[in-house]
Design a protein around this motif. Structure first.
Motif, PDB file in Angstrom:
ATOM      1  N   PHE A  87      18.938  -4.614  -8.957  1.00  0.00           N
ATOM      2  CA  PHE A  87      18.814  -5.656  -7.944  1.00  0.00           C
ATOM      3  C   PHE A  87      20.173  -6.304  -7.725  1.00  0.00           C
ATOM      4  N   GLY A  88      20.519  -6.557  -6.479  1.00  0.00           N
ATOM      5  CA  GLY A  88      21.784  -7.220  -6.211  1.00  0.00           C
ATOM      6  C   GLY A  88      22.150  -7.149  -4.749  1.00  0.00           C
ATOM      7  N   ASP A  89      23.325  -7.684  -4.428  1.00  0.00           N
ATOM      8  CA  ASP A  89      23.800  -7.709  -3.052  1.00  0.00           C
ATOM      9  C   ASP A  89      24.480  -6.384  -2.743  1.00  0.00           C
ATOM     10  N   ASN A  90      23.662  -5.378  -2.499  1.00  0.00           N
ATOM     11  CA  ASN A  90      24.199  -4.056  -2.196  1.00  0.00           C
ATOM     12  C   ASN A  90      23.306  -3.388  -1.150  1.00  0.00           C
ATOM     13  N   PRO A  91      23.839  -2.454  -0.393  1.00  0.00           N
ATOM     14  CA  PRO A  91      23.070  -1.831   0.687  1.00  0.00           C
ATOM     15  C   PRO A  91      21.798  -1.151   0.205  1.00  0.00           C
ATOM     16  N   GLN A  92      21.849  -0.540  -0.976  1.00  0.00           N
ATOM     17  CA  GLN A  92      20.669   0.166  -1.482  1.00  0.00           C
ATOM     18  C   GLN A  92      19.513  -0.800  -1.726  1.00  0.00           C
ATOM     19  N   CYS A  93      19.828  -1.948  -2.342  1.00  0.00           N
ATOM     20  CA  CYS A  93      18.789  -2.945  -2.613  1.00  0.00           C
ATOM     21  C   CYS A  93      18.261  -3.546  -1.313  1.00  0.00           C
ATOM     22  N   ALA A  94      19.151  -3.814  -0.365  1.00  0.00           N
ATOM     23  CA  ALA A  94      18.727  -4.380   0.916  1.00  0.00           C
ATOM     24  C   ALA A  94      17.789  -3.419   1.648  1.00  0.00           C
ATOM     25  N   LYS A  95      18.099  -2.130   1.562  1.00  0.00           N
ATOM     26  CA  LYS A  95      17.243  -1.135   2.213  1.00  0.00           C
ATOM     27  C   LYS A  95      15.874  -1.091   1.563  1.00  0.00           C
ATOM     28  N   ARG A  96      15.839  -1.099   0.231  1.00  0.00           N
ATOM     29  CA  ARG A  96      14.548  -1.118  -0.475  1.00  0.00           C
ATOM     30  C   ARG A  96      13.787  -2.399  -0.146  1.00  0.00           C
ATOM     31  N   ALA A  97      14.500  -3.519  -0.112  1.00  0.00           N
ATOM     32  CA  ALA A  97      13.860  -4.810   0.122  1.00  0.00           C
ATOM     33  C   ALA A  97      13.173  -4.852   1.475  1.00  0.00           C
ATOM     34  N   ARG A  98      13.807  -4.270   2.472  1.00  0.00           N
ATOM     35  CA  ARG A  98      13.222  -4.270   3.814  1.00  0.00           C
ATOM     36  C   ARG A  98      11.882  -3.526   3.815  1.00  0.00           C
ATOM     37  N   LYS A  99      11.865  -2.364   3.179  1.00  0.00           N
ATOM     38  CA  LYS A  99      10.643  -1.562   3.122  1.00  0.00           C
ATOM     39  C   LYS A  99       9.566  -2.263   2.296  1.00  0.00           C
ATOM     40  N   THR A 155       9.269  -5.485   1.623  1.00  0.00           N
ATOM     41  CA  THR A 155       8.796  -6.688   2.310  1.00  0.00           C
ATOM     42  C   THR A 155       7.714  -6.338   3.310  1.00  0.00           C
ATOM     43  N   ARG A 156       7.962  -5.297   4.092  1.00  0.00           N
ATOM     44  CA  ARG A 156       6.980  -4.894   5.095  1.00  0.00           C
ATOM     45  C   ARG A 156       5.665  -4.476   4.435  1.00  0.00           C
ATOM     46  N   LEU A 157       5.766  -3.758   3.319  1.00  0.00           N
ATOM     47  CA  LEU A 157       4.578  -3.337   2.588  1.00  0.00           C
ATOM     48  C   LEU A 157       3.770  -4.542   2.114  1.00  0.00           C
ATOM     49  N   LEU A 158       4.452  -5.533   1.518  1.00  0.00           N
ATOM     50  CA  LEU A 158       3.756  -6.704   0.984  1.00  0.00           C
ATOM     51  C   LEU A 158       3.130  -7.548   2.095  1.00  0.00           C
ATOM     52  N   ILE A 159       3.838  -7.705   3.195  1.00  0.00           N
ATOM     53  CA  ILE A 159       3.295  -8.473   4.318  1.00  0.00           C
ATOM     54  C   ILE A 159       2.052  -7.794   4.879  1.00  0.00           C
ATOM     55  N   ASP A 160       2.137  -6.486   5.081  1.00  0.00           N
ATOM     56  CA  ASP A 160       1.013  -5.753   5.679  1.00  0.00           C
ATOM     57  C   ASP A 160      -0.196  -5.739   4.744  1.00  0.00           C
ATOM     58  N   GLU A 161       0.041  -5.555   3.447  1.00  0.00           N
ATOM     59  CA  GLU A 161      -1.088  -5.519   2.519  1.00  0.00           C
ATOM     60  C   GLU A 161      -1.722  -6.904   2.387  1.00  0.00           C
ATOM     61  N   ALA A 162      -0.911  -7.954   2.398  1.00  0.00           N
ATOM     62  CA  ALA A 162      -1.456  -9.314   2.347  1.00  0.00           C
ATOM     63  C   ALA A 162      -2.293  -9.592   3.583  1.00  0.00           C
ATOM     64  N   ALA A 163      -1.852  -9.096   4.730  1.00  0.00           N
ATOM     65  CA  ALA A 163      -2.619  -9.286   5.966  1.00  0.00           C
ATOM     66  C   ALA A 163      -3.980  -8.609   5.864  1.00  0.00           C
ATOM     67  N   GLU A 164      -4.016  -7.435   5.232  1.00  0.00           N
ATOM     68  CA  GLU A 164      -5.292  -6.745   5.046  1.00  0.00           C
ATOM     69  C   GLU A 164      -6.218  -7.537   4.126  1.00  0.00           C
ATOM     70  N   VAL A 165      -5.646  -8.111   3.069  1.00  0.00           N
ATOM     71  CA  VAL A 165      -6.456  -8.892   2.129  1.00  0.00           C
ATOM     72  C   VAL A 165      -7.042 -10.117   2.817  1.00  0.00           C
ATOM     73  N   THR A 166      -6.223 -10.855   3.556  1.00  0.00           N
ATOM     74  CA  THR A 166      -6.716 -12.079   4.210  1.00  0.00           C
ATOM     75  C   THR A 166      -7.700 -11.754   5.326  1.00  0.00           C
ATOM     76  N   ALA A 167      -7.508 -10.613   5.996  1.00  0.00           N
ATOM     77  CA  ALA A 167      -8.413 -10.236   7.081  1.00  0.00           C
ATOM     78  C   ALA A 167      -9.795  -9.864   6.565  1.00  0.00           C
ATOM     79  N   ALA A 190      17.212  -9.318   0.373  1.00  0.00           N
ATOM     80  CA  ALA A 190      16.673  -8.827  -0.887  1.00  0.00           C
ATOM     81  C   ALA A 190      15.804  -9.860  -1.585  1.00  0.00           C
ATOM     82  N   TRP A 191      16.064 -11.149  -1.329  1.00  0.00           N
ATOM     83  CA  TRP A 191      15.284 -12.184  -2.004  1.00  0.00           C
ATOM     84  C   TRP A 191      13.918 -12.413  -1.366  1.00  0.00           C
ATOM     85  N   ILE A 192      13.707 -11.922  -0.158  1.00  0.00           N
ATOM     86  CA  ILE A 192      12.424 -12.148   0.514  1.00  0.00           C
ATOM     87  C   ILE A 192      11.267 -11.563  -0.292  1.00  0.00           C
ATOM     88  N   PRO A 193      11.312 -10.280  -0.682  1.00  0.00           N
ATOM     89  CA  PRO A 193      10.188  -9.750  -1.455  1.00  0.00           C
ATOM     90  C   PRO A 193      10.057 -10.371  -2.843  1.00  0.00           C
TER      91      PRO A 193
END
Length: 263
Positions: A5-17, A19-31, A213-216
């Motif tokens: 984990f850190g301020d590097n392109p690899q971590c930022a790329k993983r974080a983006r993916k 984050t989207r996974l966690l947001i979408d799965e949380a939306a399914e749970v609340t729905a 990277a800190w969002i997820p």
């Protein structure tokens, strides 16, 4: 595979993916109208509302970054950190924490009304706060605990520092420089200093890799706190895997340690 984990392109790329996974799965749970544990329903409802706010804020933040915004979105990131820590705090303190929040909110509303009247605003009768809440505490220790909890909730910087999630507090403090008018908010768009030709940037020159990277991480903290109030903890495996994939598996280890100690 162990991720770093850190301020590097690899971590930022993983974080983006992630984050989207966690947001979408949380939306399914609340729905799906998730089933809340019967104990402390009022606390669970507050947690559920905060969780929805967090996930939507994270979604908005990612959209902002993807659209080219940088430091302008720092207030959203700071807000996300605040809510993650508040969810963690309320999950620990339950009804006592909610009571302290309600008392702190009464004080905030009263100050707001006092401010409105000081500048001759008309204050509608239906927003009056009434008398200050009073509670029948069992003893002075309980009253002292209430005052401490109320003080913590009223000062987010202290609450963040108290949670023990040490890696997030410096990020929160750093983002505070962009959440208020400061030298940094101007310097993000211009070059300053003797001998430097004036230059205005159309977009902030500050990179957002680490902030992304800190969002997820925030979604993990808030999601695991929420999980304690959801029957079956439907996102637990996803959240734990996300933490390891980000490179912050120590958060999972700390949570398990606390669970074992509380049994």
């Amino acid at each position: 595979m162990a991720y770093k984990f850190g301020d590097n392109p690899q971590c930022a790329k993983r974080a983006r993916k992630i984050t989207r996974l966690l947001i979408d799965e949380a939306a399914e749970v609340t729905a799906s109208s998730p089933q809340l544990r019967t104990a402390e329903q009022d606390v669970a409802h507050q947690m559920l509302g905060w969780w929805q706010f967090m996930n939507r804020t994270a979604d908005l933040l990612m959209r902002s970054y993807d659209s080219g915004f940088t430091v302008e979105a720092a207030g959203l990131m700071r807000n996300l950190i605040e809510h993650a820590h508040c969810m963690d705090w309320l999950a620990e303190h339950g009804a006592d924490g909610l009571r302290a929040m309600e008392h702190a909110e009464w004080e905030r509303r009263k100050k707001l009304i006092d401010n409105l009247r000081a500048v001759d605003w008309a204050v509608p009768a239906d927003i009056e706060v009434g008398e200050e809440p009073s509670y029948a505490f069992a003893d002075e220790d309980a009253a002292r605990r209430h005052r401490k909890l109320k003080g913590l909730f009223s000062n987010i910087a202290d609450l963040v520092a108290s949670r023990g999630i040490r890696t997030l507090y410096p990020v929160y403090r750093y983002l505070s420089s962009y959440a208020h008018a400061s030298l940094q908010t101007g310097e993000a768009f211009v070059e300053r200093g003797p001998g430097v030709a004036p230059a205005l940037y159309r977009t902030g020159k500050v990179e957002v890799g680490e902030s992304r990277a800190w969002i997820p991480v925030c979604l993990y903290v808030g999601g695991t706190a929420m999980g304690q109030f959801l029957v079956g903890e439907p996102m637990r495996k996803t959240l734990e895997q996300a933490a390891y994939d980000l490179g912050v598996g120590e958060l999972v280890a700390e949570r398990i340690r606390l669970e074992l100690n509380n049994r």
